[in-house]
Motif scaffolding. Structure first.
Motif, PDB file in Angstrom:
ATOM      1  N   SER A  68      43.432  30.236  55.057  1.00  0.00           N
ATOM      2  CA  SER A  68      44.175  29.585  53.974  1.00  0.00           C
ATOM      3  C   SER A  68      43.340  28.460  53.387  1.00  0.00           C
ATOM      4  CB  SER A  68      45.519  29.052  54.472  1.00  0.00           C
ATOM      5  OG  SER A  68      45.329  27.999  55.375  1.00  0.00           O
ATOM      6  N   SER A  71      47.225  26.094  48.707  1.00  0.00           N
ATOM      7  CA  SER A  71      48.501  26.799  48.882  1.00  0.00           C
ATOM      8  C   SER A  71      48.320  28.307  49.006  1.00  0.00           C
ATOM      9  CB  SER A  71      49.431  26.492  47.704  1.00  0.00           C
ATOM     10  OG  SER A  71      48.842  26.949  46.499  1.00  0.00           O
ATOM     11  N   THR A  72      47.059  28.779  49.068  1.00  0.00           N
ATOM     12  CA  THR A  72      46.786  30.219  49.150  1.00  0.00           C
ATOM     13  C   THR A  72      46.511  30.638  50.586  1.00  0.00           C
ATOM     14  OG1 THR A  72      45.919  30.241  46.901  1.00  0.00           O
ATOM     15  CG2 THR A  72      45.316  32.089  48.296  1.00  0.00           C
ATOM     16  N   THR A  94      48.477  38.474  50.270  1.00  0.00           N
ATOM     17  CA  THR A  94      48.090  37.169  49.731  1.00  0.00           C
ATOM     18  C   THR A  94      49.316  36.428  49.228  1.00  0.00           C
ATOM     19  OG1 THR A  94      45.938  38.041  49.049  1.00  0.00           O
ATOM     20  CG2 THR A  94      46.674  36.001  47.994  1.00  0.00           C
ATOM     21  N   SER A  95      49.392  35.165  49.586  1.00  0.00           N
ATOM     22  CA  SER A  95      50.423  34.279  49.050  1.00  0.00           C
ATOM     23  C   SER A  95      49.717  33.126  48.362  1.00  0.00           C
ATOM     24  CB  SER A  95      51.323  33.748  50.158  1.00  0.00           C
ATOM     25  OG  SER A  95      52.212  32.783  49.628  1.00  0.00           O
ATOM     26  N   THR A  96      50.145  32.809  47.142  1.00  0.00           N
ATOM     27  CA  THR A  96      49.565  31.672  46.428  1.00  0.00           C
ATOM     28  C   THR A  96      50.531  30.488  46.392  1.00  0.00           C
ATOM     29  OG1 THR A  96      50.333  32.550  44.318  1.00  0.00           O
ATOM     30  CG2 THR A  96      48.087  33.134  44.990  1.00  0.00           C
ATOM     31  N   ASP A  97      51.665  30.619  47.123  1.00  0.00           N
ATOM     32  CA  ASP A  97      52.674  29.551  47.129  1.00  0.00           C
ATOM     33  C   ASP A  97      53.113  29.211  48.556  1.00  0.00           C
ATOM     34  OD1 ASP A  97      54.138  31.828  47.723  1.00  0.00           O
ATOM     35  OD2 ASP A  97      55.337  31.758  45.892  1.00  0.00           O
ATOM     36  N   TYR A 128      36.901  31.965  52.435  1.00  0.00           N
ATOM     37  CA  TYR A 128      37.040  31.465  51.074  1.00  0.00           C
ATOM     38  C   TYR A 128      35.805  30.670  50.696  1.00  0.00           C
ATOM     39  CZ  TYR A 128      38.740  28.975  46.999  1.00  0.00           C
ATOM     40  OH  TYR A 128      38.879  28.476  45.733  1.00  0.00           O
ATOM     41  N   TRP A 135      37.477  34.604  47.098  1.00  0.00           N
ATOM     42  CA  TRP A 135      37.917  35.042  48.419  1.00  0.00           C
ATOM     43  C   TRP A 135      37.061  36.221  48.842  1.00  0.00           C
ATOM     44  CZ3 TRP A 135      41.242  32.661  51.596  1.00  0.00           C
ATOM     45  CH2 TRP A 135      41.997  31.618  51.053  1.00  0.00           C
ATOM     46  N   GLY A 159      42.061  34.724  43.042  1.00  0.00           N
ATOM     47  CA  GLY A 159      42.959  34.112  44.025  1.00  0.00           C
ATOM     48  C   GLY A 159      43.407  35.030  45.133  1.00  0.00           C
TER      49      GLY A 159
END
Length: 181
Positions: A68, A71-72, A94-97, A128, A135, A159
């Motif tokens: 991570s 916030s990703t 993948t989560s961007t939040d 990253y 990424w 992202g």
């Protein structure tokens, strides 16, 4: 025997032992705390094995690696594991939040299951590159049950939401357990 009965019995003259009473009281406190706990949070499934080839185990997504930044969160994992090594493909989520919502998919261009030439792939590792806002997921392609002497790396410049076909980033005669940082 209920906890209350046990405590009353232990409190009788001649039967009480401080260590046992303390353990019983601790068990009672634990029982009380577990009965008043709130409900567990809902689980979110972030991927599912879409492959149907008869040569590997399905509904199995194993050997994850996760990284991570900000916030990703990007996770990569083997999908459709073979009993003697490798998998049908490598999946990503993948989560961007910070894990509230997820985008999922599978790396393109490695295995025959996803437009590539290799029968299997193994050992996903996530990193990253903050300097280039990129990424990376490295993998090892496999022919049958023999690792190819190459490490592949797939890139995402949006992202972690979409991934490129892999490029060869290392070669050697005995590559195993790649890592990328």
């Amino acid at each position: 025997m209920s906890l209350t009965s046990l405590l009353h019995r232990l409190a009788r003259p001649g039967l009480a032992r401080p260590g046992l009473v303390t353990a019983a009281l601790a068990a009672g406190a634990l029982a009380l705390s577990t009965t008043t706990a709130t409900a567990a949070p809902a689980l979110t499934q972030i991927s599912a094995d879409p492959y149907t080839n008869s040569t590997s185990q399905h509904a199995a997504e194993v050997e994850p690696d996760t990284f991570s930044y900000g916030s990703t969160i990007v996770s990569a994992f083997q999908v459709g594991r073979f009993t003697d090594g490798g998998s049908s493909n490598v999946g990503f989520a993948t989560s961007t939040d910070n894990g509230t919502t997820w985008t999922k998919g599978f790396l393109p261009g490695i295995t025959t299951q996803a437009g590539g030439t290799f029968q299997r792939v193994s050992d996903p590792s996530v990193a990253y590159d903050a300097k280039h806002n990129t990424w990376l997921i490295s993998t090892i392609p496999i022919t049958s049950s023999v690792a190819v002497p190459e490490v592949f790396t797939s890139r995402s410049t949006d992202g972690g939401l979409a991934w490129s076909n892999p490029v060869v980033t290392a070669t050697g005669s005995s590559l195993d357990k790649n890592w990328i940082v």
